[in-house]
Design a protein around this motif. Structure first.
Motif, PDB file in Angstrom:
ATOM      1  N   GLY A  93       0.801  -1.212   0.000  1.00 14.20           N
ATOM      2  CA  GLY A  93       0.000   0.000   0.000  1.00 14.20           C
ATOM      3  C   GLY A  93       0.833   1.260   0.000  1.00 14.20           C
ATOM      4  O   GLY A  93       2.035   1.240   0.250  1.00 14.20           O
ATOM      5  N   THR A 120       0.680   5.372   1.465  1.00 14.41           N
ATOM      6  CA  THR A 120       0.024   6.316   2.365  1.00 14.41           C
ATOM      7  C   THR A 120       0.897   7.533   2.604  1.00 14.41           C
ATOM      8  O   THR A 120       2.132   7.449   2.546  1.00 14.41           O
ATOM      9  N   TRP A 160       3.851   6.512   9.694  1.00 10.10           N
ATOM     10  CA  TRP A 160       3.791   5.314  10.522  1.00 10.10           C
ATOM     11  C   TRP A 160       4.146   5.724  11.946  1.00 10.10           C
ATOM     12  O   TRP A 160       5.010   6.574  12.168  1.00 10.10           O
ATOM     13  N   CYS A 195      -6.097  10.385   4.239  1.00 10.40           N
ATOM     14  CA  CYS A 195      -6.842   9.125   4.217  1.00 10.40           C
ATOM     15  C   CYS A 195      -7.264   8.759   2.799  1.00 10.40           C
ATOM     16  O   CYS A 195      -7.076   7.614   2.362  1.00 10.40           O
ATOM     17  N   THR A 244      -4.661   7.273   0.479  1.00 14.68           N
ATOM     18  CA  THR A 244      -4.120   5.959   0.839  1.00 14.68           C
ATOM     19  C   THR A 244      -4.786   4.873  -0.006  1.00 14.68           C
ATOM     20  O   THR A 244      -5.995   4.891  -0.217  1.00 14.68           O
ATOM     21  N   ILE A 273      -4.356   0.420  -1.265  1.00 10.04           N
ATOM     22  CA  ILE A 273      -3.652  -0.861  -1.213  1.00 10.04           C
ATOM     23  C   ILE A 273      -3.699  -1.475  -2.602  1.00 10.04           C
ATOM     24  O   ILE A 273      -4.531  -1.096  -3.443  1.00 10.04           O
ATOM     25  N   PRO A 306      -6.751   4.479   7.700  1.00  7.68           N
ATOM     26  CA  PRO A 306      -6.495   3.378   6.756  1.00  7.68           C
ATOM     27  C   PRO A 306      -5.207   2.619   7.052  1.00  7.68           C
ATOM     28  O   PRO A 306      -4.968   1.565   6.488  1.00  7.68           O
ATOM     29  N   VAL A 307      -4.358   3.168   7.929  1.00 12.69           N
ATOM     30  CA  VAL A 307      -3.140   2.475   8.344  1.00 12.69           C
ATOM     31  C   VAL A 307      -3.229   2.205   9.841  1.00 12.69           C
ATOM     32  O   VAL A 307      -4.021   2.833  10.553  1.00 12.69           O
ATOM     33  N   PHE A 346      -2.408  -2.230   6.852  1.00 10.77           N
ATOM     34  CA  PHE A 346      -3.455  -1.357   6.326  1.00 10.77           C
ATOM     35  C   PHE A 346      -4.811  -1.957   6.659  1.00 10.77           C
ATOM     36  O   PHE A 346      -5.097  -3.088   6.272  1.00 10.77           O
TER      37      PHE A 346
END
Length: 229
Positions: free
Chosen positions: A76, A78, A82, A96, A99, A101, A133-134, A144
């Motif tokens: 994915g 983003t 993190w 968001c 993002t 995958i 989403p993460v 994700f």
């Protein structure tokens, strides 16, 4: 459009060790020149432990993650940092919505390979930071979707009655879906990819990663810098 650039970017796999050279040739070269890729984490070199991923990737900015498992490539993109802590982080709607995958399917012939992409579904956005989403969790790798540790209070004697061992107790206290990469994912068959409403992946497809649970062969995380043309 950074999202469009990143969509094309994940097909530029020349510097990746996750995919064999003959399979890379099936995909067009990246034509955008307003982005720079920099490898910041490779599990086969840096270690498969979750803390090694977080040590190198937390708070770095936009990233693209490639996961190699079951002879498939998925992962994915983003713009959300993190993080290791589970404190609510209020990402912007753009972070968001940008993002996504993806999956690069397994095929006997390179020219028969296809890539599939699922964007974050905007209706799930929450400005309160309780839906992302993460996944921000120090005990797992780049993931994700949805992951929640259920904090249930029970006496020690009840715990021993309900669970035969500590690992069983931990797994029973976790709710998850989406792409979840477990700690030491090359040694433990605990990583998974299941249907996730956040990305509206196919509900009837239980083997997006080739199996419900899988060992991971390698992971690569690239920092992506976007520049003005």
């Amino acid at each position: 459009d950074p999202t469009a650039n990143a969509t094309a970017a994940y097909l530029d796999l020349k510097q990746s060790q996750c995919m064999p050279d003959d399979e890379k040739q099936a995909f067009p070269e990246r034509s955008e020149h307003c982005q720079k890729w920099r490898l910041i984490y490779r599990a086969s070199d840096d270690g498969f432990a979750a803390h090694e991923f977080h040590r190198r990737c937390d708070f770095r900015g936009p990233t693209l993650t490639l996961i190699h498992a079951n002879n498939r490539i998925f992962g994915g993109y983003t713009e959300i940092d993190w993080r290791s802590d589970t404190t609510k982080y209020a990402a912007t709607k753009k972070e968001c919505n940008d993002t996504f995958i993806f999956l690069i399917n397994n095929a006997e012939k390179p020219n028969a390979m296809k890539a599939f992409k699922w964007n974050f579904v905007e209706k799930h956005f929450s400005s309160y930071g309780n839906i992302l989403p993460v996944i921000h969790e120090k005990n797992i790798g780049p993931s994700f979707g949805w992951y929640h540790v259920l904090k249930k209070r029970m006496s020690l004697s009840n715990q021993h009655e309900m669970f035969a061992n500590h690992d069983e107790m931990n797994s029973a206290a976790i709710s998850q879906d989406g792409i979840i990469i477990a700690d030491k994912c090359n040694e433990q068959n605990l990583s998974s990819w299941s249907y996730c409403a956040y990305f509206n992946t196919p509900k009837n497809c239980t083997d997006l990663a080739g199996s419900k649970h899988f060992f991971v062969t390698d992971i690569e995380v690239y920092l992506i810098d976007f520049e003005d043309e």
